[in-house]
Each structure stands twice: as C-alpha cells, then as structure tokens.
Design a protein around this motif. Structure first.
Motif, PDB file in Angstrom:
ATOM      1  N   PHE A  62       1.042  -1.548  -0.149  1.00 38.83           N
ATOM      2  CA  PHE A  62      -0.205   0.075  -0.066  1.00 38.83           C
ATOM      3  C   PHE A  62       0.968   0.950  -0.342  1.00 38.83           C
ATOM      4  N   MET A  63       0.948   2.854  -1.595  1.00 43.64           N
ATOM      5  CA  MET A  63       1.016   3.226  -0.521  1.00 43.64           C
ATOM      6  C   MET A  63       0.216   4.244   0.375  1.00 43.64           C
ATOM      7  N   PRO A  64       1.102   5.457   1.026  1.00 51.46           N
ATOM      8  CA  PRO A  64       0.943   6.299   2.027  1.00 51.46           C
ATOM      9  C   PRO A  64      -0.718   7.098   2.696  1.00 51.46           C
ATOM     10  N   ALA A  71      -3.417   3.331   1.921  1.00 49.27           N
ATOM     11  CA  ALA A  71      -4.220   2.804   3.290  1.00 49.27           C
ATOM     12  C   ALA A  71      -4.061   3.629   4.511  1.00 49.27           C
ATOM     13  N   LYS A  72      -3.957   5.176   4.103  1.00 55.13           N
ATOM     14  CA  LYS A  72      -4.867   5.894   5.222  1.00 55.13           C
ATOM     15  C   LYS A  72      -6.512   5.434   4.966  1.00 55.13           C
ATOM     16  N   GLU A  73      -6.753   5.663   3.666  1.00 53.43           N
ATOM     17  CA  GLU A  73      -8.494   5.590   2.942  1.00 53.43           C
ATOM     18  C   GLU A  73      -8.981   4.348   3.525  1.00 53.43           C
ATOM     19  N   ARG A  74      -7.659   3.552   3.821  1.00 52.00           N
ATOM     20  CA  ARG A  74      -8.460   2.220   3.759  1.00 52.00           C
ATOM     21  C   ARG A  74      -9.062   2.299   4.981  1.00 52.00           C
ATOM     22  N   GLY A  75      -8.584   3.145   6.197  1.00 52.51           N
ATOM     23  CA  GLY A  75      -8.206   2.763   7.448  1.00 52.51           C
ATOM     24  C   GLY A  75      -7.403   2.997   8.224  1.00 52.51           C
ATOM     25  N   MET A  76      -6.542   1.791   7.233  1.00 48.68           N
ATOM     26  CA  MET A  76      -4.380   1.604   8.150  1.00 48.68           C
ATOM     27  C   MET A  76      -3.762   3.799   9.041  1.00 48.68           C
ATOM     28  N   GLU A  77      -3.562   3.162  10.460  1.00 51.01           N
ATOM     29  CA  GLU A  77      -2.297   4.235  10.553  1.00 51.01           C
ATOM     30  C   GLU A  77      -1.259   4.360  10.242  1.00 51.01           C
ATOM     31  N   LYS A 115      -4.179  -6.693   9.591  1.00 50.70           N
ATOM     32  CA  LYS A 115      -4.473  -4.911   9.136  1.00 50.70           C
ATOM     33  C   LYS A 115      -4.539  -5.042   7.803  1.00 50.70           C
ATOM     34  N   SER A 116      -3.344  -5.053   7.636  1.00 46.43           N
ATOM     35  CA  SER A 116      -3.283  -5.082   5.659  1.00 46.43           C
ATOM     36  C   SER A 116      -4.287  -5.609   5.062  1.00 46.43           C
ATOM     37  N   THR A 117      -4.261  -6.794   5.671  1.00 43.35           N
ATOM     38  CA  THR A 117      -5.151  -8.175   4.848  1.00 43.35           C
ATOM     39  C   THR A 117      -6.417  -7.533   4.229  1.00 43.35           C
ATOM     40  N   GLU A 118      -6.859  -6.888   5.959  1.00 41.55           N
ATOM     41  CA  GLU A 118      -8.390  -6.771   5.957  1.00 41.55           C
ATOM     42  C   GLU A 118      -8.609  -5.249   4.732  1.00 41.55           C
ATOM     43  N   LYS A 165     -11.184  -5.006   1.302  1.00 36.22           N
ATOM     44  CA  LYS A 165     -12.036  -3.577   1.061  1.00 36.22           C
ATOM     45  C   LYS A 165     -11.419  -3.848  -0.223  1.00 36.22           C
ATOM     46  N   TYR A 166     -10.523  -2.903  -0.600  1.00 35.49           N
ATOM     47  CA  TYR A 166     -10.057  -2.593  -2.302  1.00 35.49           C
ATOM     48  C   TYR A 166     -10.661  -3.777  -2.636  1.00 35.49           C
ATOM     49  N   LEU A 167     -10.353  -4.779  -2.712  1.00 36.49           N
ATOM     50  CA  LEU A 167     -10.130  -5.687  -4.147  1.00 36.49           C
ATOM     51  C   LEU A 167     -12.339  -5.868  -4.411  1.00 36.49           C
ATOM     52  N   LEU A 168     -12.971  -5.709  -3.229  1.00 35.11           N
ATOM     53  CA  LEU A 168     -14.765  -5.933  -3.088  1.00 35.11           C
ATOM     54  C   LEU A 168     -15.020  -4.264  -3.860  1.00 35.11           C
ATOM     55  N   ASP A 169     -14.280  -3.342  -3.458  1.00 37.37           N
ATOM     56  CA  ASP A 169     -15.253  -2.490  -4.371  1.00 37.37           C
ATOM     57  C   ASP A 169     -14.307  -2.668  -5.744  1.00 37.37           C
ATOM     58  N   ALA A 170     -12.937  -3.490  -6.249  1.00 38.82           N
ATOM     59  CA  ALA A 170     -13.174  -3.720  -7.356  1.00 38.82           C
ATOM     60  C   ALA A 170     -13.860  -4.636  -8.878  1.00 38.82           C
ATOM     61  N   TYR A 171     -14.173  -5.434  -7.789  1.00 37.06           N
ATOM     62  CA  TYR A 171     -15.259  -6.203  -7.958  1.00 37.06           C
ATOM     63  C   TYR A 171     -16.688  -5.285  -8.456  1.00 37.06           C
ATOM     64  N   ARG A 172     -17.509  -4.787  -7.681  1.00 38.54           N
ATOM     65  CA  ARG A 172     -18.184  -3.916  -7.548  1.00 38.54           C
ATOM     66  C   ARG A 172     -18.089  -3.580  -9.221  1.00 38.54           C
ATOM     67  N   LYS A 173     -16.841  -2.320  -9.192  1.00 36.81           N
ATOM     68  CA  LYS A 173     -16.897  -2.278 -10.571  1.00 36.81           C
ATOM     69  C   LYS A 173     -16.611  -2.984 -11.688  1.00 36.81           C
TER      70      LYS A 173
END
Length: 297
Positions: A129-131, A134-140, A153-156, A160-168
């Motif tokens: 993840f780029m910084p 990562a923050k957009e996806r809820g990571m500190e 946490k990074s797998t979670e 989120k990203y992959l589910l959004d991509a699949y919906r798209k």
C-alpha cells in the motif's frame, strides 16, 4: 604396415563419429528441447473460478512465460513456498470472512514475495500500500506506527479494495489487474478498447503480465513437486505461537518493554513490525494489540 593400420583406425573413427553425429542430429530434430527442470504446462487454469482462455495463442504464451520465469527462480520461489506456510494461515481466513476468493493470497505473493517489502515508489508491506491509499482504507500510517506492516490489518484493507474493484468491474480477474494498474487505468482501457475481459485488453507491460504472474505462482505453489520444489515439512517456516497483549497507553522504551515481557527488542520488532520507532507514543489512548511470542522464537 603400421601406417596402414593407423590410417584404417582413423577412417573407422571418422565413420563411426559421422554415424553418431547423424543419429544424434536426427534424434534432436524429432524431439522437443528440454525446458525447465520439472516443468509442465497445465491443460486448464482459472483465477478465482474465472477460466483462463488458454486456447488464445497470446494468452497461452504469456502464461508459459511466467511459469518458466518463476519455475526457474529457484531460490526466490523456494523461499516463497517456505514463507507461505507461515503467512497463508493468517491471510486465508481473512479473505474468507470478507467474501474474497482464496486465490487472492497469490496476489500478495506477486506483490511482496510474502515479505514486508518496500518498493521504490514507497509502497510497503505484504500488500504494498502507498501511504495515502492505506489511510483511505483505514490504516494508521505515521513515524511511530505503520499498519501497512501489520499483516492482519493490511489484509483487511486489501479485501476492502478488492471488493470495491469487483463491484466496479464485475470480474475478479479485472479486480486483480486493477490492484496493479489502478481503477482509473484499467477502466480507461476498457472504455477505449470496448472490451470487458482482462484477456482481451491491451494493457501496459506490467499490468499485462500481472495476472499471469499470479496464475503462475498459484500453479507452482499448488504443485511444487511438479516444478522441482520438493520441500520437506520440516523445512517450511513455522507460525510462531504468540500471546496478545492489549496496550492503551504510551510506551517510552520498547527495548525495556520487551525485556519486561521476557523477550528482547529484536524479537518484539519481528513479531510487531508495524511498530516503527523505539517508542510508542499514544496520547489518544488508542488500543493496540502487541504480540509476544511464547515459544519457538
């Protein structure tokens, strides 16, 4: 007399050599050249249940390339197989819980070789993840705590990203491609080219190879012996058992903290790589879970 014998002997050797050369040449013409040790090409393969169209010539060739490359990266691929024994048991249940196909664990392999790697662009962790992402996806992400290095946490966040991509895109294969080429980059090419299948798209070289590299890694890791990787169970890297310690305050000295827990600073950082400083500053009283190994470390 001796001269005649020598001449006859030489003639015999030349004749026999010629016959052998001719025989070997004919044999080579009729046979396939040897490829990688233990190499074989699958009759069919899929990504997340979406079949790869191996009947298309360039698709078959592109998979062949990645299989050959990764099957012959002996040390690198062997290390990946060993690390998977430690990492996959953590990644797999998180993917399942989020409804993301199990094959996406091989995307993590393609991204980082199952290490907390850092790219030249500044992407970090198993999922790279780029910084800002990562923050957009809820990571500190800051100087003291960087949860891109936190596997769970990074797998979670990746889920989120992959589910959004699949919906798209409506395709797990395109979702995987977008992890490399971006939402915008892949969608732009779909619009320009008027096709909606990854295998029909002309993409940048990196994104064009990306899914095929994931497929090749999946094929090799599911069939390691077939590709010459015969690894005994004792050679695989174990998942060290830990106890979880909840912290909601600052820790001024992580080395002293580690000693108080019966381990040392190195072991603390190995099991909690998201701790990026020598201290944990926590004025907001946020709850963190620190893992302390209990045996085998």
């Amino acid at each position: 007399m001796n001269l005649m014998k020598k001449t006859g002997l030489i003639a015999s050797v030349v004749l026999v050599s010629g016959i052998l050369i001719h025989a070997v040449s004919n044999e080579k013409i009729g046979e396939k050249a040897p490829v990688a040790k233990g190499y074989f090409f699958p009759t069919e393969i899929d990504f997340a249940g979406e079949k790869t169209p191996l009947h298309i010539a360039d698709v078959k060739e592109r998979l062949d390339r990645e299989l050959l490359v990764n099957a012959n990266l002996d040390a690198s691929t062997l290390l990946i197989i060993k690390r998977a024994n430690r990492s996959f048991p953590i990644i797999e249940p998180i993917l399942k819980k989020n409804g993301v196909p199990d094959d996406f664990k091989y995307l993590a392999v393609a991204e980082s070789a199952l290490m907390n790697a850092t790219s030249s662009a500044g992407a970090k962790g198993f999922w790279q993840f780029m910084p800002d992402t990562a923050k957009e996806r809820g990571m500190e992400v800051n100087d003291g705590v960087d949860e891109r290095y936190h596997l769970e946490k990074s797998t979670e966040a990746a889920c989120k990203y992959l589910l959004d991509a699949y919906r798209k895109f409506g395709s797990w294969t395109l979702a995987a491609a977008s992890y490399n080429g971006g939402f915008g980059g892949v969608n732009k090419q779909i619009t320009i080219q008027g096709v909606t299948n990854y295998y029909d798209l002309l993409l940048t070289d990196e994104t064009a190879r990306y899914v095929f590299r994931i497929l090749a890694l999946k094929q090799i890791m599911k069939n390691p012996v077939e590709y010459g990787f015969n690894v005994a169970p004792a050679e695989l890297y174990p998942n060290i058992p830990t106890r979880k310690l909840e912290i909601d305050s600052s820790i001024t000295d992580l080395a002293a903290f580690a000693k108080a827990q019966g381990i040392n600073y190195k072991i603390l950082k190995i099991h909690n790589p998201w701790l990026r400083d020598r201290k944990l500053t926590n004025p907001a009283k946020k709850k963190y879970i620190i893992e302390i190994p209990t045996e085998g470390y």
